[in-house]
Write an enzyme that holds these catalytic residues in place. Structure first.
Site, PDB file in Angstrom:
ATOM      1  N   ASP A  86       0.940  -1.313  -0.077  1.00 27.86           N
ATOM      2  CA  ASP A  86       0.010   0.027   0.032  1.00 27.86           C
ATOM      3  C   ASP A  86       0.986   1.115  -0.015  1.00 27.86           C
ATOM      4  O   ASP A  86       1.544   1.474   0.966  1.00 27.86           O
ATOM      5  CB  ASP A  86      -0.859   0.028   1.330  1.00 27.86           C
ATOM      6  CG  ASP A  86      -2.051   0.954   1.109  1.00 27.86           C
ATOM      7  OD1 ASP A  86      -1.963   2.082   0.609  1.00 27.86           O
ATOM      8  OD2 ASP A  86      -3.017   0.861   1.770  1.00 27.86           O
ATOM      9  N   ASP A  97      -3.328   7.616  -2.882  1.00 24.24           N
ATOM     10  CA  ASP A  97      -3.386   6.270  -2.130  1.00 24.24           C
ATOM     11  C   ASP A  97      -3.721   5.178  -2.841  1.00 24.24           C
ATOM     12  O   ASP A  97      -4.947   4.926  -3.414  1.00 24.24           O
ATOM     13  CB  ASP A  97      -4.234   6.656  -0.929  1.00 24.24           C
ATOM     14  CG  ASP A  97      -4.222   5.414   0.083  1.00 24.24           C
ATOM     15  OD1 ASP A  97      -3.495   4.548  -0.116  1.00 24.24           O
ATOM     16  OD2 ASP A  97      -5.255   5.725   1.188  1.00 24.24           O
ATOM     17  N   HIS A 157     -12.093   6.118   1.802  1.00 24.53           N
ATOM     18  CA  HIS A 157     -12.200   7.296   2.628  1.00 24.53           C
ATOM     19  C   HIS A 157     -12.023   8.425   1.959  1.00 24.53           C
ATOM     20  O   HIS A 157     -11.073   8.379   0.654  1.00 24.53           O
ATOM     21  CB  HIS A 157     -10.954   7.246   3.819  1.00 24.53           C
ATOM     22  CG  HIS A 157      -9.799   6.847   3.287  1.00 24.53           C
ATOM     23  ND1 HIS A 157      -8.693   7.862   2.741  1.00 24.53           N
ATOM     24  CD2 HIS A 157      -9.152   5.806   3.086  1.00 24.53           C
ATOM     25  CE1 HIS A 157      -7.597   7.161   2.406  1.00 24.53           C
ATOM     26  NE2 HIS A 157      -7.801   5.903   2.589  1.00 24.53           N
ATOM     27  N   HIS A 165      -7.530  10.871   5.828  1.00 27.09           N
ATOM     28  CA  HIS A 165      -8.983  10.558   5.910  1.00 27.09           C
ATOM     29  C   HIS A 165      -9.908  11.655   6.623  1.00 27.09           C
ATOM     30  O   HIS A 165      -9.922  12.008   7.769  1.00 27.09           O
ATOM     31  CB  HIS A 165      -9.058   9.500   7.453  1.00 27.09           C
ATOM     32  CG  HIS A 165      -8.251   8.378   7.096  1.00 27.09           C
ATOM     33  ND1 HIS A 165      -8.974   7.032   6.560  1.00 27.09           N
ATOM     34  CD2 HIS A 165      -6.922   8.060   6.809  1.00 27.09           C
ATOM     35  CE1 HIS A 165      -8.035   6.060   6.409  1.00 27.09           C
ATOM     36  NE2 HIS A 165      -6.868   6.676   6.361  1.00 27.09           N
ATOM     37  N   GLU A 190     -11.046   1.210  -1.315  1.00 30.88           N
ATOM     38  CA  GLU A 190     -10.096  -0.041  -0.786  1.00 30.88           C
ATOM     39  C   GLU A 190     -11.001  -1.183  -0.616  1.00 30.88           C
ATOM     40  O   GLU A 190     -10.991  -1.373   0.752  1.00 30.88           O
ATOM     41  CB  GLU A 190      -8.919   0.361  -0.110  1.00 30.88           C
ATOM     42  CG  GLU A 190      -9.311   1.070   1.120  1.00 30.88           C
ATOM     43  CD  GLU A 190      -8.396   1.431   1.911  1.00 30.88           C
ATOM     44  OE1 GLU A 190      -7.286   0.886   2.045  1.00 30.88           O
ATOM     45  OE2 GLU A 190      -8.105   2.748   2.264  1.00 30.88           O
ATOM     46  N   GLU A 282      -6.403  -0.967  -4.133  1.00 28.47           N
ATOM     47  CA  GLU A 282      -6.843   0.582  -4.038  1.00 28.47           C
ATOM     48  C   GLU A 282      -6.665   1.438  -4.961  1.00 28.47           C
ATOM     49  O   GLU A 282      -5.331   1.317  -5.516  1.00 28.47           O
ATOM     50  CB  GLU A 282      -6.316   0.678  -2.581  1.00 28.47           C
ATOM     51  CG  GLU A 282      -6.537   2.157  -2.149  1.00 28.47           C
ATOM     52  CD  GLU A 282      -6.203   2.680  -0.605  1.00 28.47           C
ATOM     53  OE1 GLU A 282      -5.214   2.132  -0.355  1.00 28.47           O
ATOM     54  OE2 GLU A 282      -6.637   3.561  -0.115  1.00 28.47           O
TER      55      GLU A 282
HETATM   56 MN    MN Z   1      -3.816   2.674   1.167  1.00 26.38          MN
HETATM   57 MN    MN Z   2      -6.574   4.293   1.842  1.00 28.18          MN
END
Ligand code: MN
Ligand code: MN
Length: 303
Positions: A86, A97, A157, A165, A190, A282
């Site tokens: 990630d 992200d 998010h 977030h 994700e 994600e």
């Molecule tokens: Mn992530």
């Molecule tokens: Mn994330």
């Protein structure tokens, strides 16, 4: 709404994440050092003018999220398993992200596919006005149809500048959540799939930290480090590895003192409650009127 300049920065961040995930897909092999994997991807981001938005997370098998190498970490990639990598990058605070699962051994291929397919479907449905709870329902149905469970207490998010977030979430299960995605908003999506019970609980140390309080301290050394960490990472998560590189052994000791004094949060590793294997893919999307634009292009990347 986003300006052209903001959109451009988001796309540059997305490109840096894409390179990191591509590196993971091509290089994660049994016996590889997790420390080297994290460092390589992070160095590529900084060498191209971006910053990691959080430490590279390498989460193996029943670890769903929140593990990064610690200084001198000896952990290596196992012979068999499912490895989630990630990666987050930002350009001037504009964050992308993204994550991929690398499958070592065929037994996890179906699990990975369930998560990927859910990401693909949400990517196609994401647009201005779509109910976030409905996206959760789509994730759940897709994963269940393949014989697995979504992880109900992890979610996508909303992202804002320097804020990973930012309130609204994209659930991974059907939800009564009434919020909608709106044009110009940025969301990380994700879907997590597992052959376990579908819940994560806190496990061991993640080696990932975040400044949560700037309340002044009497101890001058601790106060100085707290201020430096705040100014350096702007409230985003960071690794004890990075503290070690910049402030050496002393810095790491002070970091743990700051955790004790509740100025810094040390994240826990998140582990599947039933010991199940976990898959994650994600991407980050800019929400448009009729569709959403992926910043990373994870679905294309893994094809
Ligand atoms: Mn992530
Ligand atoms: Mn994330």
């Amino acid at each position: 709404m986003l300006t052209e300049d903001e959109v451009e920065k988001l796309h540059r961040a997305g490109e840096l994440v894409r390179e990191g995930l591509e590196y993971a897909l091509n290089h994660v092999k049994p016996g590889m050092s997790v420390l080297e994997l994290c460092a390589k991807i992070e160095q590529n981001i900084t060498s191209k003018g971006g910053f990691p938005a959080f430490p590279v997370n390498v989460s193996i098998n029943d670890v769903a999220a929140h593990y990064t190498a610690e200084p001198h970490d000896k952990l290596v990639i196992p012979e068999k398993g499912i490895i989630k990598v990630d990666v987050g990058a930002h350009v001037d605070g504009y964050i992308a992200d993204g994550a991929v699962s690398v499958v070592l051994g065929e037994e996890y291929a179906g699990l990975a596919l369930a998560s990927l397919e859910a990401l693909k479907k949400v990517g196609e449905l994401m647009r201005s006005g779509v109910r976030l709870g409905y996206l959760g329902k789509v994730v759940e149905k897709t994963i269940v149809a393949r014989g697995f469970r979504p992880i109900e207490n992890l979610s996508g998010h909303k992202i804002e500048r320097y804020n990973l977030h930012a309130g609204k979430t994209v659930p991974n299960v059907s939800s009564l959540l009434s919020g909608k995605a709106l044009e110009g908003e940025v969301y990380a999506v994700e879907p997590f799939a597992t052959n376990g019970v579908g819940i994560v609980v806190e496990g061991g140390e993640s080696h990932i930290f975040r400044v949560t309080s700037m309340k002044k301290l009497k101890n001058r050394d601790l106060q100085t480090l707290l201020r430096d960490l705040w100014l350096t990472y702007r409230g985003l998560p960071f690794a004890s590895r990075w503290v070690y590189e910049k402030w050496r052994e002393d810095g790491v000791e002070r970091l743990y003192s700051l955790v004790e004094m509740k100025r810094i949060h040390h994240y826990a590793m998140l582990v599947e409650a039933g010991g199940g294997a976990v898959a994650q893919f994600e991407d980050t999307f800019i929400v448009g009127k009729a569709r959403a634009t992926p910043l990373i292009g994870v679905v294309e990347l893994v094809k």
